[in-house]
Design a protein around this motif. Structure first.
Motif, PDB file in Angstrom:
ATOM      1  N   UNK A  31     -19.413  -8.918   2.777  1.00 45.13           N
ATOM      2  CA  UNK A  31     -18.764  -7.899   3.605  1.00 45.13           C
ATOM      3  C   UNK A  31     -17.260  -7.910   3.361  1.00 45.13           C
ATOM      4  N   UNK A  32     -16.663  -9.093   3.302  1.00 44.94           N
ATOM      5  CA  UNK A  32     -15.217  -9.189   3.048  1.00 44.94           C
ATOM      6  C   UNK A  32     -14.860  -8.650   1.670  1.00 44.94           C
ATOM      7  N   UNK A  33     -15.682  -8.960   0.679  1.00 47.14           N
ATOM      8  CA  UNK A  33     -15.411  -8.476  -0.676  1.00 47.14           C
ATOM      9  C   UNK A  33     -15.511  -6.954  -0.749  1.00 47.14           C
ATOM     10  N   UNK A  34     -16.518  -6.381  -0.097  1.00 43.72           N
ATOM     11  CA  UNK A  34     -16.663  -4.928  -0.090  1.00 43.72           C
ATOM     12  C   UNK A  34     -15.527  -4.261   0.679  1.00 43.72           C
ATOM     13  N   UNK A  35     -15.069  -4.892   1.761  1.00 44.83           N
ATOM     14  CA  UNK A  35     -13.934  -4.361   2.500  1.00 44.83           C
ATOM     15  C   UNK A  35     -12.664  -4.377   1.675  1.00 44.83           C
TER      16      UNK A  35
ATOM     17  N   UNK B 174     -10.507  -1.009   0.554  1.00 50.10           N
ATOM     18  CA  UNK B 174      -9.078  -0.808   0.810  1.00 50.10           C
ATOM     19  C   UNK B 174      -8.304  -0.661  -0.494  1.00 50.10           C
ATOM     20  N   UNK B 175      -8.719  -1.387  -1.535  1.00 48.83           N
ATOM     21  CA  UNK B 175      -8.077  -1.240  -2.843  1.00 48.83           C
ATOM     22  C   UNK B 175      -8.307   0.152  -3.412  1.00 48.83           C
TER      23      UNK B 175
ATOM     24  N   UNK C 224       2.307   0.307  -6.845  1.00 50.22           N
ATOM     25  CA  UNK C 224       3.346  -0.678  -6.570  1.00 50.22           C
ATOM     26  C   UNK C 224       3.029  -1.500  -5.319  1.00 50.22           C
ATOM     27  N   UNK C 225       1.862  -1.282  -4.715  1.00 51.15           N
ATOM     28  CA  UNK C 225       1.415  -2.098  -3.589  1.00 51.15           C
ATOM     29  C   UNK C 225       0.257  -2.981  -4.017  1.00 51.15           C
ATOM     30  N   UNK C 226       0.261  -4.207  -3.525  1.00 46.61           N
ATOM     31  CA  UNK C 226      -0.794  -5.159  -3.863  1.00 46.61           C
ATOM     32  C   UNK C 226      -1.435  -5.659  -2.572  1.00 46.61           C
ATOM     33  N   UNK C 227      -2.748  -5.614  -2.520  1.00 47.74           N
ATOM     34  CA  UNK C 227      -3.497  -6.132  -1.377  1.00 47.74           C
ATOM     35  C   UNK C 227      -4.052  -7.490  -1.771  1.00 47.74           C
TER      36      UNK C 227
ATOM     37  N   UNK D 279      -5.895 -12.170   1.551  1.00 47.57           N
ATOM     38  CA  UNK D 279      -5.741 -12.340   3.000  1.00 47.57           C
ATOM     39  C   UNK D 279      -5.527 -10.999   3.684  1.00 47.57           C
ATOM     40  N   UNK D 280      -5.710  -9.914   2.936  1.00 52.50           N
ATOM     41  CA  UNK D 280      -5.571  -8.540   3.418  1.00 52.50           C
ATOM     42  C   UNK D 280      -4.146  -8.231   3.859  1.00 52.50           C
ATOM     43  N   UNK D 281      -3.179  -8.783   3.140  1.00 53.97           N
ATOM     44  CA  UNK D 281      -1.778  -8.455   3.364  1.00 53.97           C
ATOM     45  C   UNK D 281      -1.324  -7.501   2.273  1.00 53.97           C
ATOM     46  N   UNK D 282      -0.612  -6.460   2.675  1.00 53.49           N
ATOM     47  CA  UNK D 282      -0.041  -5.522   1.710  1.00 53.49           C
ATOM     48  C   UNK D 282       1.330  -6.014   1.294  1.00 53.49           C
TER      49      UNK D 282
END
Length: 80
Positions: free
Chosen positions: A25-29, A33-34, A44-47, A50-53
């Motif tokens: 589930x975390x991998x699919x989420x 978002x990616x 120029x944004x990296x996720x 830890x789900x931080x942009x």
């Protein structure tokens, strides 16, 4: 009805433990978002995992304005 559905290739049975299901589930989420980031062409944004942009470079004012996400995106980040 269930026996006839069980015999088709669309309904199969498997066993997963909760940790493995949570990881999927975390991998699919993360992938979802990616894909949203790619769709808005915000390369120029990296996720991170830890789900931080995080920006990959110093952003201009125009890039900052374009890279604002709505509440739904950040809610999904909090859920995952």
């Amino acid at each position: 009805l269930f026996r006839s559905l069980k015999s088709t290739k669309f309904f199969q049975r498997t066993e997963l433990d909760w940790v493995e299901a949570g990881l999927q589930v975390c991998k699919q989420g993360h992938n979802m978002l990616n894909l949203l980031i790619e769709r808005k062409r915000l390369d120029y944004l990296h996720l991170d995992y830890n789900f931080n942009l995080k920006p990959t470079k110093t952003l201009t004012t125009k890039e900052r304005k374009k890279s604002r996400f709505g509440n739904a995106f950040h809610l999904m980040r909090e859920i995952f």
